[in-house]
Design a protein around this motif. Structure first.
Motif, mmCIF file in Angstrom:
data_model
loop_
_atom_site.group_PDB
_atom_site.id
_atom_site.type_symbol
_atom_site.label_atom_id
_atom_site.label_comp_id
_atom_site.label_asym_id
_atom_site.label_seq_id
_atom_site.Cartn_x
_atom_site.Cartn_y
_atom_site.Cartn_z
ATOM 1 N N ARG A 66 49.093 55.034 24.549
ATOM 2 C CA ARG A 66 47.837 54.688 23.691
ATOM 3 C C ARG A 66 47.781 55.689 22.536
ATOM 4 O O ARG A 66 47.864 55.338 21.320
ATOM 5 N N THR A 67 47.824 56.861 22.736
ATOM 6 C CA THR A 67 47.758 57.962 22.054
ATOM 7 C C THR A 67 48.933 57.843 21.088
ATOM 8 O O THR A 67 48.657 58.084 19.684
ATOM 9 N N ALA A 68 50.195 57.972 21.493
ATOM 10 C CA ALA A 68 51.369 58.078 20.753
ATOM 11 C C ALA A 68 51.382 56.877 19.957
ATOM 12 O O ALA A 68 51.715 57.065 18.688
ATOM 13 N N LEU A 69 51.071 55.549 20.344
ATOM 14 C CA LEU A 69 51.242 54.388 19.462
ATOM 15 C C LEU A 69 49.888 54.536 18.294
ATOM 16 O O LEU A 69 50.267 54.035 17.307
ATOM 17 N N ILE A 70 49.099 54.965 18.485
ATOM 18 C CA ILE A 70 47.896 55.047 17.705
ATOM 19 C C ILE A 70 48.436 56.084 16.317
ATOM 20 O O ILE A 70 48.088 55.718 15.247
ATOM 21 N N VAL A 130 50.421 57.031 10.977
ATOM 22 C CA VAL A 130 51.673 57.610 10.163
ATOM 23 C C VAL A 130 52.225 56.416 9.512
ATOM 24 O O VAL A 130 52.515 56.328 8.227
ATOM 25 N N GLY A 131 52.609 55.310 10.385
ATOM 26 C CA GLY A 131 53.294 54.060 9.546
ATOM 27 C C GLY A 131 52.727 53.517 8.323
ATOM 28 O O GLY A 131 53.024 52.981 7.449
ATOM 29 N N ILE A 132 51.215 53.271 8.751
ATOM 30 C CA ILE A 132 50.298 52.653 7.577
ATOM 31 C C ILE A 132 50.418 53.475 6.307
ATOM 32 O O ILE A 132 50.637 53.239 5.331
ATOM 33 N N VAL A 133 50.234 54.823 6.541
ATOM 34 C CA VAL A 133 50.395 55.782 5.497
ATOM 35 C C VAL A 133 51.439 55.824 4.630
ATOM 36 O O VAL A 133 51.647 55.641 3.560
ATOM 37 N N ILE A 134 52.736 55.919 5.299
ATOM 38 C CA ILE A 134 53.970 55.826 4.743
ATOM 39 C C ILE A 134 54.246 54.466 4.011
ATOM 40 O O ILE A 134 55.091 54.508 3.052
ATOM 41 N N LEU A 192 53.476 45.845 10.865
ATOM 42 C CA LEU A 192 53.967 46.415 12.076
ATOM 43 C C LEU A 192 52.927 47.400 12.944
ATOM 44 O O LEU A 192 52.568 47.313 14.042
ATOM 45 N N SER A 193 52.678 48.268 11.926
ATOM 46 C CA SER A 193 51.785 49.340 12.271
ATOM 47 C C SER A 193 50.294 48.689 12.703
ATOM 48 O O SER A 193 49.768 49.034 13.823
ATOM 49 N N ILE A 194 49.860 47.633 12.018
ATOM 50 C CA ILE A 194 48.612 47.252 12.294
ATOM 51 C C ILE A 194 48.983 46.245 13.500
ATOM 52 O O ILE A 194 47.880 46.281 14.244
ATOM 53 N N ALA A 195 49.956 45.627 13.580
ATOM 54 C CA ALA A 195 50.071 44.715 14.841
ATOM 55 C C ALA A 195 50.081 45.695 16.051
ATOM 56 O O ALA A 195 49.606 45.167 17.161
ATOM 57 N N THR A 245 47.733 45.509 19.498
ATOM 58 C CA THR A 245 48.160 45.296 20.935
ATOM 59 C C THR A 245 48.066 46.549 21.497
ATOM 60 O O THR A 245 49.224 46.412 22.490
ATOM 61 N N LEU A 246 47.397 47.569 21.463
ATOM 62 C CA LEU A 246 47.370 48.578 22.224
ATOM 63 C C LEU A 246 47.195 48.226 23.844
ATOM 64 O O LEU A 246 46.419 47.300 24.088
ATOM 65 N N PRO A 247 47.947 49.061 24.707
ATOM 66 C CA PRO A 247 47.617 48.928 25.944
ATOM 67 C C PRO A 247 46.074 49.398 26.326
ATOM 68 O O PRO A 247 45.526 50.305 25.682
#
Length: 195
Positions: free
Chosen positions: A20-24, A29-33, A173-176, A180-182
């Motif tokens: 969860r932490t890694a995905l968050i 970072v993906g949203i910012v980039i 994809l980052s928002i998705a 869908t986090l565990p």
């Protein structure tokens, strides 16, 4: 069964928290980039072109190393590796110190790659050797060839469009991923039986 359920059934509680932490973090970072790529495609392209130039330098050095180290290859092949390595290394150095050239070089490499992919798709359609329907291979091949030509004729515009599309996809994809986090595993309170 949801994606989150799979995690909770197959991974220990500590691992679900780490995932969860890694995905968050990667999603943020993906949203910012992605937003940077959408709002400032020009600087994004320059950064990508510089990274591409660095990869060319590394690839060139590797080819030159192969030319000297691969004693099992024939002399002709080793000379060819050395020449290709020197050309790729030189192109990388020029591109690294001239961002405009790096952007053009990146566009040319992408364009050539798309043209080759298009030709390969058309060949697969003609010879019926593809694993996709013939009509799909023909459409894919024609689109790839046209995209490759446009990329090489209008490199700056094409790369900006690519940066916008890439940025939008990265944000989506980052928002998705965040949606869908565990699920967190509920820890039982001391003294209460675990359910």
């Amino acid at each position: 069964m949801t994606f989150a359920t799979v995690y909770t059934k197959h991974f220990p509680d500590e691992l679900v928290g780490a995932v969860r932490t890694a995905l968050i973090i990667t999603s943020i970072v993906g949203i910012v980039i992605g937003v940077i790529a959408i709002l400032w495609p020009g600087p994004t392209i320059v950064v990508l072109a510089i990274l591409f130039a660095i990869s060319l330098i590394i690839a060139g050095i590797f080819r030159i190393y192969q030319a000297f180290a691969a004693s099992f290859l024939s002399t002709g092949v080793r000379v060819m590796l050395g020449i290709v390595g020197a050309i790729v290394l030189l192109a990388g150095v020029i591109a690294l110190f001239s961002p405009g050239d790096a952007v053009w070089l990146l566009a040319v490499f992408i364009g050539i790659g798309w043209i080759f992919q298009g030709v390969a798709d058309l060949y697969a359609a003609i010879t019926k050797s593809g694993h996709a329907p013939t009509w799909f291979l023909i459409i894919s091949g024609v689109i790839a060839i046209i995209a490759g030509i446009v990329m090489m004729v209008l490199p700056a515009f094409s790369l900006e469009v690519l940066a916008w599309v890439g940025g939008i996809m990265l944000v989506a994809l980052s928002i998705a991923t965040l949606l869908t986090l565990p699920k967190k595993v509920e820890q039982p309170v001391a003294g209460e039986p675990a359910v």
